[in-house]
Scaffold this active site. Structure first.
Site, PDB file in Angstrom:
ATOM      1  N   CYS A 147      -3.368  -3.081  -0.572  1.00 33.46           N
ATOM      2  CA  CYS A 147      -2.395  -2.420  -1.476  1.00 33.46           C
ATOM      3  C   CYS A 147      -2.965  -2.192  -2.904  1.00 33.46           C
ATOM      4  CB  CYS A 147      -1.095  -3.484  -1.681  1.00 33.46           C
ATOM      5  SG  CYS A 147      -0.469  -3.698  -0.458  1.00 33.46           S
ATOM      6  N   HIS A 173       2.619  -1.859  -8.299  1.00 31.31           N
ATOM      7  CA  HIS A 173       2.708  -1.828  -7.104  1.00 31.31           C
ATOM      8  C   HIS A 173       4.099  -2.251  -6.590  1.00 31.31           C
ATOM      9  CE1 HIS A 173       2.097  -2.207  -2.795  1.00 31.31           C
ATOM     10  NE2 HIS A 173       1.986  -3.366  -2.716  1.00 31.31           N
ATOM     11  N   ASN A 196       7.519  -1.200   0.556  1.00 30.49           N
ATOM     12  CA  ASN A 196       6.250  -1.325   0.317  1.00 30.49           C
ATOM     13  C   ASN A 196       5.286  -0.530   1.067  1.00 30.49           C
ATOM     14  OD1 ASN A 196       3.334  -2.192   0.051  1.00 30.49           O
ATOM     15  ND2 ASN A 196       3.921  -4.323   0.079  1.00 30.49           N
TER      16      ASN A 196
END
Ligand code: ACO
Length: 315
Positions: free
Chosen positions: A108, A242, A272
């Site tokens: 990520c 994030h 996500n």
């Protein structure tokens, strides 16, 4: 460097928490309060490479430069249908560019690692214009019978074009091996010689340990970038974090003692989307007219590895 263009693409299929609760022992109430996610876009008939090419073309159009002006293409990706060739070469062909390409897999945190790569090449005098594309389909990683993981993710592609400038004030990266907290394995093709056991294992996650790592790492990375640039948390106009869990974002916000208005989110309807999360959020904020020229932006991401990083840049 300076970010001169952004673009993003989401798959058309929207899956709500209510839809998940029809085949999983879960509820909108649990998912919303524990994660902040209400719905997510997931791939159905789209191909990830097509979404990546589309996002790249949008970013190029926004930057007002052509594919011929690019000196480097960096693609951040964890998983896609191709083992080889790399996704960046497919994107290169799709947009008609001819510069060198590289794929990275920093989970990520891929967008921050890609920015660092671009900035380092720029400072070394090797490149002027760089295209970064983060293309991710994390919905293809978990077991969709596992309510602890599959509810978290959404797919998408986010791109940014960087050109000459000194807008990046500081980037800090870190890696600390913790490979049993967040991992997935796939079985390769058999051979007449392989005798070891191999298996396909869908995404495994120790959620609470990832949660704690994320909060600690993000605050540390952000503070290190601020120190290097001689800035304070109050100097930052926008914190783009994030989008993994709204409670992670809130914890970081509390420890930085900053107001909610500085933390735009899209986790509510995106989930996500791994490394795509930061550039998609950046693109959406830009389109919404959220940034003024000269605004200071802090961006931070963390992921499997563990890896994490933060960047401080001027808009
Ligand atoms: N619906 C209902 N109940 C659930 C669900 C669900 N979707 N998921 C878990 N539960 C249950 C568990 O089974 C458990 O039940 P039990 O007590 O009977 O065993 C209970 O809820 C509590 O589970 P926890 O795991 O303790 O819940 P927690 O509050 O920690 O939330 C979560 C879990 C949302 C995963 C959280 O830990 C988190 O967000 N962690 C970070 C995740 C993250 O950022 N991952 C990044 C991955 S990105 C990448 O690199 C691909």
């Amino acid at each position: 460097m300076k970010i001169i263009g952004t673009g993003s693409v989401l798959p058309k299929k929207i899956v709500t928490n209510e839809m998940l609760s029809q085949f999983l022992d879960t509820s909108d109430e649990w998912i919303t309060t524990r994660t902040g996610v209400k719905s997510r876009h997931v791939i159905s008939d789209e191909k990830l490479e097509d979404m990546a090419i589309d996002a790249a073309q949008k970013a190029l159009a926004d930057a007002g430069i052509s594919e011929a002006d690019l000196d480097y293409i960096i693609c951040s990706n964890v998983v896609n249908e191709y083992i080889t060739p790399q996704l960046s070469c497919i994107i290169q062909g799709g947009i008609g560019a001819s510069c060198p390409c590289i794929d990275i897999n920093c989970a990520c945190a891929g967008f921050i690692f890609a920015l660092d790569l671009a900035e380092s090449h720029y400072k070394a005098g090797k490149v002027k214009n760089v295209l970064i594309v983060c293309a991710e389909e994390p919905s293809r990683m978990p077991d969709w019978a596992d309510r602890r993981t599959c509810v978290l993710f959404g797919d998408g592609a986010g791109a940014a074009v960087l050109g000459p400038g000194d807008n990046i004030k500081s980037i800090k990266l870190s890696s600390s091996s913790a490979t049993d907290r967040l991992w997935q394995m796939r079985r390769l093709q058999p051979t007449p010689f392989v005798t070891k056991e191999e298996e396909d294992v869908p995404l495994q996650m120790k959620g609470q340990e990832v949660f704690k790592f994320a909060v600690k790492a993000a605050e540390k990375d952000v503070r290190r970038t601020l120190e290097e640039a001689d800035c304070t948390p109050d100097d930052v106009d926008h914190y783009l974090l994030h989008q993994a869990n709204i409670r992670i974002i809130d914890s970081i916000r509390h420890s930085m003692e900053q107001p909610k208005e500085k933390f735009p989110t899209n986790i509510e309807d995106h989930g996500n989307s791994s490394s795509s999360s930061c550039p998609i959020l950046l693109d959406e904020c830009r389109k919404a007219g959220r940034f003024q020229s000269g605004d200071l932006i802090s961006m931070s991401a963390f992921g499997a590895g563990f890896v994490s990083g933060a960047v401080l840049f001027e808009w």
